[in-house]
Design an enzyme around this catalytic site. Structure first.
Site, PDB file in Angstrom:
ATOM      1  N   CYS A  14       0.822  -1.222   0.000  1.00  0.00           N
ATOM      2  CA  CYS A  14       0.000   0.000   0.000  1.00  0.00           C
ATOM      3  C   CYS A  14       0.852   1.267   0.000  1.00  0.00           C
ATOM      4  O   CYS A  14       0.698   2.139  -0.864  1.00  0.00           O
ATOM      5  CB  CYS A  14      -0.946  -0.013   1.194  1.00  0.00           C
ATOM      6  SG  CYS A  14      -0.148  -0.412   2.765  1.00  0.00           S
TER       7      CYS A  14
HETATM    8  N1  LIG Z   1      -4.309  -4.004   5.438  1.00  0.00           N
HETATM    9  C1  LIG Z   1      -3.725  -3.334   4.458  1.00  0.00           C
HETATM   10  O1  LIG Z   1      -3.832  -2.106   4.376  1.00  0.00           O
HETATM   11  C2  LIG Z   1      -2.921  -4.038   3.435  1.00  0.00           C
HETATM   12  C3  LIG Z   1      -2.608  -5.361   3.570  1.00  0.00           C
HETATM   13  N2  LIG Z   1      -1.824  -5.969   2.640  1.00  0.00           N
HETATM   14  C4  LIG Z   1      -1.476  -7.364   2.796  1.00  0.00           C
HETATM   15  O2  LIG Z   1      -2.644  -8.161   2.549  1.00  0.00           O
HETATM   16  C5  LIG Z   1      -2.648  -9.306   3.382  1.00  0.00           C
HETATM   17  C6  LIG Z   1      -3.946  -9.330   4.181  1.00  0.00           C
HETATM   18  O3  LIG Z   1      -4.003  -8.168   4.980  1.00  0.00           O
HETATM   19  P1  LIG Z   1      -5.187  -7.872   6.002  1.00  0.00           P
HETATM   20  O4  LIG Z   1      -6.490  -8.199   5.396  1.00  0.00           O
HETATM   21  O5  LIG Z   1      -4.960  -6.509   6.522  1.00  0.00           O
HETATM   22  O6  LIG Z   1      -4.845  -8.918   7.150  1.00  0.00           O
HETATM   23  P2  LIG Z   1      -5.757  -9.385   8.337  1.00  0.00           P
HETATM   24  O7  LIG Z   1      -4.873  -9.590   9.485  1.00  0.00           O
HETATM   25  O8  LIG Z   1      -6.868  -8.405   8.489  1.00  0.00           O
HETATM   26  O9  LIG Z   1      -6.366 -10.760   7.814  1.00  0.00           O
HETATM   27  C7  LIG Z   1      -5.594 -11.886   7.668  1.00  0.00           C
HETATM   28  C8  LIG Z   1      -6.442 -13.045   7.150  1.00  0.00           C
HETATM   29  O10 LIG Z   1      -5.627 -14.202   7.129  1.00  0.00           O
HETATM   30  C9  LIG Z   1      -6.208 -15.238   7.928  1.00  0.00           C
HETATM   31  N3  LIG Z   1      -5.113 -15.861   8.665  1.00  0.00           N
HETATM   32  C10 LIG Z   1      -4.344 -15.298   9.624  1.00  0.00           C
HETATM   33  N4  LIG Z   1      -3.394 -16.160  10.041  1.00  0.00           N
HETATM   34  C11 LIG Z   1      -3.575 -17.292   9.313  1.00  0.00           C
HETATM   35  C12 LIG Z   1      -2.915 -18.558   9.268  1.00  0.00           C
HETATM   36  N5  LIG Z   1      -1.891 -18.821  10.084  1.00  0.00           N
HETATM   37  N6  LIG Z   1      -3.357 -19.484   8.380  1.00  0.00           N
HETATM   38  C13 LIG Z   1      -4.417 -19.235   7.590  1.00  0.00           C
HETATM   39  N7  LIG Z   1      -5.084 -18.053   7.595  1.00  0.00           N
HETATM   40  C14 LIG Z   1      -4.669 -17.108   8.432  1.00  0.00           C
HETATM   41  C15 LIG Z   1      -7.222 -14.548   8.817  1.00  0.00           C
HETATM   42  O11 LIG Z   1      -8.412 -15.315   9.007  1.00  0.00           O
HETATM   43  P3  LIG Z   1      -8.594 -16.458  10.041  1.00  0.00           P
HETATM   44  O12 LIG Z   1      -7.733 -16.113  11.227  1.00  0.00           O
HETATM   45  O13 LIG Z   1     -10.048 -16.474  10.336  1.00  0.00           O
HETATM   46  O14 LIG Z   1      -8.136 -17.687   9.316  1.00  0.00           O
HETATM   47  C16 LIG Z   1      -7.642 -13.358   7.982  1.00  0.00           C
HETATM   48  O15 LIG Z   1      -8.687 -13.724   7.119  1.00  0.00           O
HETATM   49  C17 LIG Z   1      -1.399  -9.179   4.263  1.00  0.00           C
HETATM   50  O16 LIG Z   1      -0.338  -9.903   3.688  1.00  0.00           O
HETATM   51  C18 LIG Z   1      -1.093  -7.703   4.220  1.00  0.00           C
HETATM   52  O17 LIG Z   1       0.264  -7.456   4.471  1.00  0.00           O
HETATM   53  C19 LIG Z   1      -1.370  -5.323   1.524  1.00  0.00           C
HETATM   54  C20 LIG Z   1      -1.676  -4.027   1.323  1.00  0.00           C
HETATM   55  C21 LIG Z   1      -2.470  -3.247   2.280  1.00  0.00           C
HETATM   56  C1  LIG Z   2      -0.009   0.649   9.605  1.00  0.00           C
HETATM   57  C2  LIG Z   2       0.803  -0.568   9.264  1.00  0.00           C
HETATM   58  O1  LIG Z   2       1.265  -1.275  10.135  1.00  0.00           O
HETATM   59  N1  LIG Z   2       0.988  -0.814   7.974  1.00  0.00           N
HETATM   60  C3  LIG Z   2       1.708  -1.949   7.472  1.00  0.00           C
HETATM   61  C4  LIG Z   2       1.638  -1.953   5.981  1.00  0.00           C
HETATM   62  C5  LIG Z   2       0.687  -2.990   5.514  1.00  0.00           C
HETATM   63  C6  LIG Z   2       1.048  -3.466   4.166  1.00  0.00           C
HETATM   64  O2  LIG Z   2       0.507  -3.088   3.194  1.00  0.00           O
HETATM   65  O3  LIG Z   2       2.052  -4.268   4.128  1.00  0.00           O
HETATM   66  P1  LIG Z   2       2.391  -5.174   2.903  1.00  0.00           P
HETATM   67  O4  LIG Z   2       1.757  -4.558   1.714  1.00  0.00           O
HETATM   68  O5  LIG Z   2       3.853  -5.150   2.783  1.00  0.00           O
HETATM   69  O6  LIG Z   2       1.849  -6.499   3.142  1.00  0.00           O
HETATM   70  C7  LIG Z   2       3.192  -1.963   7.825  1.00  0.00           C
HETATM   71  O7  LIG Z   2       3.793  -0.920   7.959  1.00  0.00           O
HETATM   72  O8  LIG Z   2       3.752  -3.062   7.843  1.00  0.00           O
END
Ligand SMILES: NC(=O)C1=CN([C@@H]2O[C@H](COP(=O)(O)OP(=O)(O)OC[C@H]3O[C@@H](n4cnc5c(N)ncnc54)[C@H](OP(=O)(O)O)[C@@H]3O)[C@@H](O)[C@H]2O)C=CC1
Ligand SMILES: CC(=O)N[C@@H](CCC(=O)OP(=O)(O)O)C(=O)O
Length: 357
Positions: free
Chosen positions: A146
């Site tokens: 992001c």
């Molecule tokens: N949030 C953001 O702004 C951004 C996030 N990302 C990336 O996208 C991905 C998802 O982010 P986000 O939605 O914020 O993460 P969350 O922590 O909100 O969600 C993670 C998901 O993964 C599942 N999960 C967690 N641990 C495990 C495990 N050990 N095995 C299987 N499933 C698991 C959880 O569901 P459950 O525990 O029910 O299985 C949940 O559905 C991450 O890699 C993040 O770095 C990228 C860009 C921006």
């Molecule tokens: C506020 C906050 O903690 N933000 C996250 C960025 C989430 C993210 O987008 O990380 P990836 O795209 O690399 O999965 C961080 O700094 O790690």
């Protein structure tokens, strides 16, 4: 090969691993508004057994499963999205590679962003060639981060003008830290506060430096709002430039890309959140013309994650990258009202058609 499907044709099936997460939920809403995608299954350990309507309305009674990597691979779905925390993708990737010989695999985490076997794609910058991807062999897409997207979109148009190391100061909403409890999503700690963290060598500093092929400095901060990133970028120039020239350069660079809005005024976070837009503006230049500041805003959960993933899926399928995003008025009524976006969208549609003819 042109994979374009007529909307009347059968849809592409799509499944999500990690649907409980912030990004997983956003993906559900986007899939609901997409004309060619049909949600086939979703996986979460905690939501196992619940109907998907408990997360987002509109999917009948699809029940959430807790799928192992092998079970995911056995589904033989056209598109698999991994929306898991960093470090967990490999077993799914391995199982899918062993078993599934076609389709699209897109990983939202940082696990494959530096792997040359994967496409890394900010659609406005790194092109998965439209209409060129064959569905008879798998395509693997590593979706950009992001913060990295906010920085790359603001630096790519001026890469050749910049001297030295751009300085990027980012503030993110706490959804950026995911749903697992951590100091960066502790709303009490964040209340009336802004907290810096990972002030040097954050993973996205490396991501941008490598993808831009120019080192940048990045200092992330998190604040008490839920979603959105404001990235303020200071640069020094090789030679004099005016604010007007800087703005024109961005406007020309993104002329064909309806999801990047360039404006002379300073953008604010609210202009980009709940939308698939990146808004870049501010374009301020010092009196001597040698220093400038730009602000780049986007929604970390959309342009920083889920809607960008959808853009990449569209491109892999040979569609216009904006399919299902611009038409989806629920996302942001501003998009429908923005004539400039609509006209840019038709330009992009034209060029996409030309490419696939
Ligand atoms: N949030 C953001 O702004 C951004 C996030 N990302 C990336 O996208 C991905 C998802 O982010 P986000 O939605 O914020 O993460 P969350 O922590 O909100 O969600 C993670 C998901 O993964 C599942 N999960 C967690 N641990 C495990 C495990 N050990 N095995 C299987 N499933 C698991 C959880 O569901 P459950 O525990 O029910 O299985 C949940 O559905 C991450 O890699 C993040 O770095 C990228 C860009 C921006
Ligand atoms: C506020 C906050 O903690 N933000 C996250 C960025 C989430 C993210 O987008 O990380 P990836 O795209 O690399 O999965 C961080 O700094 O790690």
């Amino acid at each position: 090969m042109n994979n374009k499907k007529n909307p009347a044709e059968k849809k592409y099936t799509i499944g999500i691993v990690g649907v409980r997460g912030y990004v997983g939920k956003e993906l559900l809403s986007l899939i609901k508004g997409h004309p060619l995608l049909e949600l086939a299954w979703v996986s979460s350990r905690q939501l196992k057994g619940q109907t998907i309507n408990s997360i987002v309305d509109g999917f009948d009674d699809l029940v959430v499963e807790d799928l192992s990597p092998e079970q995911v691979a056995n589904k033989q779905t056209s598109i698999v999205v991994l929306a898991l925390p960093n470090g967990l993708a490999a077993p799914y990737v391995n199982a899918l590679e062993a078993c599934q010989k076609s389709g699209v695999l897109i990983d939202l985490s940082a696990d494959y962003r530096f792997d040359e076997d994967w496409y890394y794609s900010v659609p406005e910058l790194d092109n998965i060639k439209q209409g060129k991807i064959s569905l008879s062999s798998p395509i693997k897409i590593s979706n950009p981060g992001c913060y990295a997207t906010a920085m790359l979109l603001a630096l790519a148009p001026i890469k050749d003008l910049v001297s030295g190391r751009p300085n990027c100061f980012g503030i993110s909403g706490y959804s950026g830290a995911g749903t697992k409890a951590s100091p960066n999503n502790d709303v009490e700690r964040l209340s009336k506060n802004i907290c810096g963290y990972a002030l040097i060598e954050h993973l996205h500093e490396k991501e941008v430096s490598i993808k831009l092929d120019k080192p940048v400095s990045f200092s992330p901060h998190v604040a008490e709002f839920f979603r959105g990133i404001n990235m303020t970028i200071q640069v020094e120039f090789e030679k004099r430039i005016t604010a007007r020239e800087l703005f024109n350069r961005f406007n020309d660079f993104y002329a064909m890309h309806p999801l990047v809005v360039c404006k002379e005024e300073i953008p604010t976070l609210k202009e980009s959140i709940n939308s698939p837009l990146s808004v870049i503006g501010g374009f301020s230049v010092s009196k001597d013309g040698m220093r400038g500041t730009i602000i780049s805003c986007l929604d970390n959960l959309l342009k920083g994650a889920a809607s960008q993933a959808l853009q990449n899926i569209n491109l892999a399928l040979g569609e216009n990258s904006t399919l299902g995003l611009i038409e989806n008025n629920e996302l942001n009524p501003l998009i429908a009202a923005n004539e400039r976006l609509i006209s840019k969208s038709s330009i992009e549609q034209l060029s996409a058609n030309q490419l696939t003819q």
